[in-house]
Write a protein that holds these residues in place. Sequence first.
Motif, PDB file in Angstrom:
ATOM      1  N   ALA A 166       0.842  -1.193   0.000  1.00  0.00           N
ATOM      2  CA  ALA A 166       0.000   0.000   0.000  1.00  0.00           C
ATOM      3  C   ALA A 166       0.878   1.244   0.000  1.00  0.00           C
ATOM      4  CB  ALA A 166      -0.899  -0.016   1.232  1.00  0.00           C
ATOM      5  N   CYS A 167       0.294   2.383  -0.410  1.00  0.00           N
ATOM      6  CA  CYS A 167       1.037   3.647  -0.457  1.00  0.00           C
ATOM      7  C   CYS A 167       1.700   3.956   0.881  1.00  0.00           C
ATOM      8  CB  CYS A 167       0.108   4.790  -0.841  1.00  0.00           C
ATOM      9  SG  CYS A 167       0.148   5.212  -2.588  1.00  0.00           S
ATOM     10  N   GLU A 168       1.003   3.697   1.947  1.00  0.00           N
ATOM     11  CA  GLU A 168       1.570   3.966   3.271  1.00  0.00           C
ATOM     12  C   GLU A 168       2.889   3.223   3.468  1.00  0.00           C
ATOM     13  OE1 GLU A 168       0.340   2.645   7.710  1.00  0.00           O
ATOM     14  OE2 GLU A 168      -1.203   3.745   6.599  1.00  0.00           O
ATOM     15  N   LEU A 173       4.800   1.899   0.897  1.00  0.00           N
ATOM     16  CA  LEU A 173       5.748   2.248  -0.154  1.00  0.00           C
ATOM     17  C   LEU A 173       6.451   3.583   0.091  1.00  0.00           C
ATOM     18  CD1 LEU A 173       3.744   1.157  -3.314  1.00  0.00           C
ATOM     19  CD2 LEU A 173       5.821   0.088  -2.411  1.00  0.00           C
ATOM     20  N   SER A 174       5.815   4.484   0.798  1.00  0.00           N
ATOM     21  CA  SER A 174       6.409   5.803   1.013  1.00  0.00           C
ATOM     22  C   SER A 174       7.107   5.920   2.364  1.00  0.00           C
ATOM     23  CB  SER A 174       5.343   6.897   0.873  1.00  0.00           C
ATOM     24  OG  SER A 174       4.295   6.679   1.789  1.00  0.00           O
ATOM     25  N   ALA A 183       4.393   2.510  -8.891  1.00  0.00           N
ATOM     26  CA  ALA A 183       3.372   2.793  -7.872  1.00  0.00           C
ATOM     27  C   ALA A 183       3.980   3.593  -6.722  1.00  0.00           C
ATOM     28  CB  ALA A 183       2.766   1.484  -7.360  1.00  0.00           C
ATOM     29  N   GLN A 184       5.200   3.264  -6.360  1.00  0.00           N
ATOM     30  CA  GLN A 184       5.897   3.982  -5.297  1.00  0.00           C
ATOM     31  C   GLN A 184       6.084   5.448  -5.667  1.00  0.00           C
ATOM     32  OE1 GLN A 184       9.506   1.905  -4.308  1.00  0.00           O
ATOM     33  NE2 GLN A 184       9.162   2.349  -2.149  1.00  0.00           N
ATOM     34  N   GLU A 237       4.250   7.175  -7.746  1.00  0.00           N
ATOM     35  CA  GLU A 237       2.930   7.815  -7.695  1.00  0.00           C
ATOM     36  C   GLU A 237       2.569   8.179  -6.263  1.00  0.00           C
ATOM     37  OE1 GLU A 237      -0.132   5.581  -9.691  1.00  0.00           O
ATOM     38  OE2 GLU A 237       1.121   5.350 -11.494  1.00  0.00           O
ATOM     39  N   CYS A 238       2.825   7.264  -5.328  1.00  0.00           N
ATOM     40  CA  CYS A 238       2.535   7.528  -3.914  1.00  0.00           C
ATOM     41  C   CYS A 238       3.327   8.733  -3.415  1.00  0.00           C
ATOM     42  CB  CYS A 238       2.887   6.315  -3.055  1.00  0.00           C
ATOM     43  SG  CYS A 238       1.853   4.872  -3.342  1.00  0.00           S
ATOM     44  N   LYS A 246       4.272  11.190  -5.251  1.00  0.00           N
ATOM     45  CA  LYS A 246       3.972  12.323  -6.144  1.00  0.00           C
ATOM     46  C   LYS A 246       5.206  12.773  -6.931  1.00  0.00           C
ATOM     47  CE  LYS A 246       0.077  13.906  -3.339  1.00  0.00           C
ATOM     48  NZ  LYS A 246      -0.387  12.593  -3.150  1.00  0.00           N
TER      49      LYS A 246
END
Length: 192
Positions: free
Chosen positions: A22-24, A26-27, A164-165, A167-168, A170
């Motif tokens: 999830a973005c959480e 990955l970031s 995807a990472q 994108e998370c 930005k």
Amino acid sequence: MLAGFAFTFLYLVSLGHSAPLACEDLSRPLDQLNPQHLEGRWTLVAGSNKPPLTPDELKDLRSGSMALYFSNTSETSVYSYTQANRVDDECYYLSYNLSIENSTFTSNLNWYNLTWSILNTSCSDCLVIRWALKKARSASVELFVYLFSRRRDLEQKEMEEFRAQLECLKMPSPKKMDPTKELCPQPITTSN
């Protein structure tokens, strides 16, 4: 009926294990970094910059290759770092020491402050590094998110996770390196 339930359960469990992070996750920087995992050569596979690279910088990046070499110094929280860049047929080396706390590196040089965070990834032989570069006497910060690996080319699912990472975070779409480009010879020493 019981066999059908067992099959459905195993199918759902396998989906859970193959689901992307999830973005959480990955970031977020790694909770713990295994220092032995970091040592050795890492090759740049793809990266993203904010602000984006100029056309000349992008040409230099795409026409060359980059490898990082890490080694531990006598202090357990200090690493020697050497960056080897090949642009056209010339090799350029940059070496300095980095202090590490948890999974964040810092280095303060005369003209800039550099903070690195190693981010989560499901790729076992990859490093995703987020660099924040603040030049002296400047309020602006340049951001770099680069994907390094022990391999020169990654599988599609690993590249999709990196996209995807970005994108998370930005960040702009990644620029992929050419895995056929020759790397610079490994430096004889990676200490200052």
